[in-house]
Design a protein around this motif. Sequence first.
Motif, PDB file in Angstrom:
ATOM      1  N   ASP A 100      48.708  31.929  29.185  1.00 41.03           N
ATOM      2  CA  ASP A 100      49.656  30.852  29.468  1.00 41.03           C
ATOM      3  C   ASP A 100      50.652  30.784  28.322  1.00 41.03           C
ATOM      4  N   ASP A 101      51.887  31.187  28.609  1.00 35.85           N
ATOM      5  CA  ASP A 101      52.921  31.234  27.579  1.00 35.85           C
ATOM      6  C   ASP A 101      53.693  29.917  27.535  1.00 35.85           C
ATOM      7  N   GLY A 102      52.946  28.824  27.431  1.00 35.41           N
ATOM      8  CA  GLY A 102      53.570  27.514  27.316  1.00 35.41           C
ATOM      9  C   GLY A 102      54.222  27.026  28.588  1.00 35.41           C
ATOM     10  N   SER A 103      53.607  27.303  29.745  1.00 43.04           N
ATOM     11  CA  SER A 103      54.183  26.855  31.019  1.00 43.04           C
ATOM     12  C   SER A 103      54.338  25.339  31.052  1.00 43.04           C
ATOM     13  N   THR A 104      55.408  24.885  31.699  1.00 43.76           N
ATOM     14  CA  THR A 104      55.653  23.450  31.827  1.00 43.76           C
ATOM     15  C   THR A 104      55.547  22.979  33.276  1.00 43.76           C
ATOM     16  N   ASP A 105      55.233  23.895  34.194  1.00 39.83           N
ATOM     17  CA  ASP A 105      55.073  23.507  35.598  1.00 39.83           C
ATOM     18  C   ASP A 105      53.583  23.502  35.944  1.00 39.83           C
ATOM     19  N   GLU A 106      53.242  23.646  37.210  1.00 41.69           N
ATOM     20  CA  GLU A 106      51.853  23.550  37.655  1.00 41.69           C
ATOM     21  C   GLU A 106      51.163  24.914  37.761  1.00 41.69           C
ATOM     22  N   SER A 107      51.723  25.931  37.150  1.00 46.62           N
ATOM     23  CA  SER A 107      51.173  27.284  37.279  1.00 46.62           C
ATOM     24  C   SER A 107      49.693  27.350  36.918  1.00 46.62           C
ATOM     25  N   MET A 108      49.326  26.856  35.755  1.00 44.83           N
ATOM     26  CA  MET A 108      47.942  26.967  35.298  1.00 44.83           C
ATOM     27  C   MET A 108      47.002  26.099  36.116  1.00 44.83           C
ATOM     28  N   GLN A 109      47.466  24.944  36.548  1.00 41.00           N
ATOM     29  CA  GLN A 109      46.626  24.083  37.384  1.00 41.00           C
ATOM     30  C   GLN A 109      46.322  24.761  38.712  1.00 41.00           C
ATOM     31  N   ILE A 110      47.335  25.365  39.318  1.00 40.76           N
ATOM     32  CA  ILE A 110      47.138  26.086  40.575  1.00 40.76           C
ATOM     33  C   ILE A 110      46.182  27.249  40.372  1.00 40.76           C
ATOM     34  N   LEU A 111      46.359  27.973  39.280  1.00 37.07           N
ATOM     35  CA  LEU A 111      45.476  29.101  38.975  1.00 37.07           C
ATOM     36  C   LEU A 111      44.026  28.648  38.866  1.00 37.07           C
ATOM     37  N   LYS A 112      43.784  27.606  38.116  1.00 33.90           N
ATOM     38  CA  LYS A 112      42.418  27.121  37.913  1.00 33.90           C
ATOM     39  C   LYS A 112      41.795  26.631  39.217  1.00 33.90           C
ATOM     40  N   GLU A 113      42.581  25.989  40.063  1.00 36.90           N
ATOM     41  CA  GLU A 113      42.064  25.494  41.340  1.00 36.90           C
ATOM     42  C   GLU A 113      41.679  26.647  42.260  1.00 36.90           C
ATOM     43  N   ILE A 114      42.508  27.690  42.296  1.00 37.67           N
ATOM     44  CA  ILE A 114      42.197  28.844  43.144  1.00 37.67           C
ATOM     45  C   ILE A 114      40.938  29.545  42.650  1.00 37.67           C
ATOM     46  N   MET A 115      40.828  29.733  41.349  1.00 40.20           N
ATOM     47  CA  MET A 115      39.667  30.421  40.802  1.00 40.20           C
ATOM     48  C   MET A 115      38.395  29.597  41.008  1.00 40.20           C
ATOM     49  N   ALA A 116      38.503  28.286  40.901  1.00 40.26           N
ATOM     50  CA  ALA A 116      37.331  27.429  41.087  1.00 40.26           C
ATOM     51  C   ALA A 116      36.852  27.453  42.531  1.00 40.26           C
ATOM     52  N   GLY A 117      37.772  27.680  43.460  1.00 39.81           N
ATOM     53  CA  GLY A 117      37.410  27.670  44.871  1.00 39.81           C
ATOM     54  C   GLY A 117      37.110  29.030  45.452  1.00 39.81           C
ATOM     55  N   SER A 118      37.079  30.068  44.631  1.00 40.13           N
ATOM     56  CA  SER A 118      36.828  31.418  45.131  1.00 40.13           C
ATOM     57  C   SER A 118      35.588  32.001  44.469  1.00 40.13           C
ATOM     58  N   GLU A 119      35.042  33.028  45.095  1.00 40.87           N
ATOM     59  CA  GLU A 119      33.901  33.721  44.521  1.00 40.87           C
ATOM     60  C   GLU A 119      34.419  34.694  43.459  1.00 40.87           C
ATOM     61  N   GLN A 120      34.209  34.346  42.224  1.00 37.90           N
ATOM     62  CA  GLN A 120      34.753  35.139  41.120  1.00 37.90           C
ATOM     63  C   GLN A 120      33.830  36.321  40.836  1.00 37.90           C
ATOM     64  N   GLU A 121      34.279  37.510  41.197  1.00 36.33           N
ATOM     65  CA  GLU A 121      33.461  38.709  41.039  1.00 36.33           C
ATOM     66  C   GLU A 121      34.005  39.631  39.946  1.00 36.33           C
ATOM     67  N   PHE A 122      35.000  39.203  39.233  1.00 37.30           N
ATOM     68  CA  PHE A 122      35.517  39.992  38.126  1.00 37.30           C
ATOM     69  C   PHE A 122      35.566  39.110  36.887  1.00 37.30           C
ATOM     70  N   SER A 123      35.636  39.734  35.727  1.00 39.14           N
ATOM     71  CA  SER A 123      35.678  38.992  34.472  1.00 39.14           C
ATOM     72  C   SER A 123      37.025  38.307  34.306  1.00 39.14           C
ATOM     73  N   LEU A 124      37.014  37.136  33.702  1.00 37.78           N
ATOM     74  CA  LEU A 124      38.225  36.329  33.603  1.00 37.78           C
ATOM     75  C   LEU A 124      38.345  35.718  32.217  1.00 37.78           C
ATOM     76  N   LYS A 125      39.535  35.819  31.637  1.00 45.54           N
ATOM     77  CA  LYS A 125      39.840  35.171  30.368  1.00 45.54           C
ATOM     78  C   LYS A 125      41.113  34.357  30.539  1.00 45.54           C
ATOM     79  N   LEU A 126      41.101  33.125  30.038  1.00 44.52           N
ATOM     80  CA  LEU A 126      42.276  32.262  30.056  1.00 44.52           C
ATOM     81  C   LEU A 126      42.668  31.965  28.619  1.00 44.52           C
ATOM     82  N   LEU A 127      43.847  32.420  28.212  1.00 45.00           N
ATOM     83  CA  LEU A 127      44.333  32.219  26.853  1.00 45.00           C
ATOM     84  C   LEU A 127      45.618  31.394  26.895  1.00 45.00           C
TER      85      LEU A 127
END
Length: 327
Positions: free
Chosen positions: A41-68
């Motif tokens: 996250d390069d300092g986003s000011t919109d809802e990009s990261m929130q949307i990302l987190k919601e999608i990942m929380a609602g899906s079956e995560q079968e790959f490794s994930l890092k959020l920086l």
Amino acid sequence: MKKNVLLSIIVPIYNVEKYIGSLVNSLVKQTNKNFEVIFIDDGSTDESMQILKEIMAGSEQEFSLKLLQQVNQGLSSARNIGILNATGEYIFFLDSDDEIEINFVETILTSCYKYSQPDTLIFDYSSIDEFGNALDSNYGHGSIYRQKDLCTSEQILTALSKDEIPITAWSFVTKRSVIEKHDLLFSVGKKFEDNNFTPKVFYFSKNIVVISLRLYRYRKRSGSIMSNHPEKFFSDDAIFVTYDLLDFYDQYKIRELGAVVGKLVMTTLASFPDSKKLYNELNPIRKKVFKDYISIEKRHTKRIKMYVFSSYVGYKLYRLVKGKHWK
């Protein structure tokens, strides 16, 4: 976290709330899950990261994930952070407004096994509009995608100088060891950062696999940065990356690198045909690599190229013929 991850996908994010859902879905649907995704996250000011987190929380995560996260420092800085945090044997740079085909990872890893762990793999791409609809594209798509399976760095650099393949960082997958061994990083705070990064990767890659499939989906967006700012907004950065690549050429002195430098000068000046500043700054470089640039062109085009490559007026003509290729 999965061990022995083979592919690290680096995704810088900055204000892409309209497109992040499509990108994440293209990752979730991959037919091979042996990869990690590093979102920065390069300092986003919109809802990009929130949307990302919601999608990942609602899906079956079968790959490794890092959020920086980092304070906004630009694409280059975010990619460099991704490189430093990658654990995969291979690295891929995915732009956050684009997508990949669902067989991207499977095709890449299958090719790695088939060709005994090549240094780099390149692949074709398709263009889409803001809504994901297919568009025509005329940049890249060269014959090398159909004629070759395994190439040398010289062959790929030659193709790059002829516009047969894109210079964009999303057009290839490369070994992390290639990047780390040669201390390859993107120029922080500079636009056109792919122009002086990609050729270096190709130079240090001694065996390169060419995949004919269109595995990447590049999104053409209206209101791009190129159309919204005047030439002076870009000129210093364009000059910087060109001189940086020239320094690299001076270090290794191979004809194919000189041709890539020449092509970069041509494309830059064709994109800004009225810029006397750019012409005056880049013309000495043009003269220095002129012989290398011309030497790789087909015989019947030499005279046209020599004219276009030798005068300020010629750059304007070149722009009309070739058009712009900036993202």
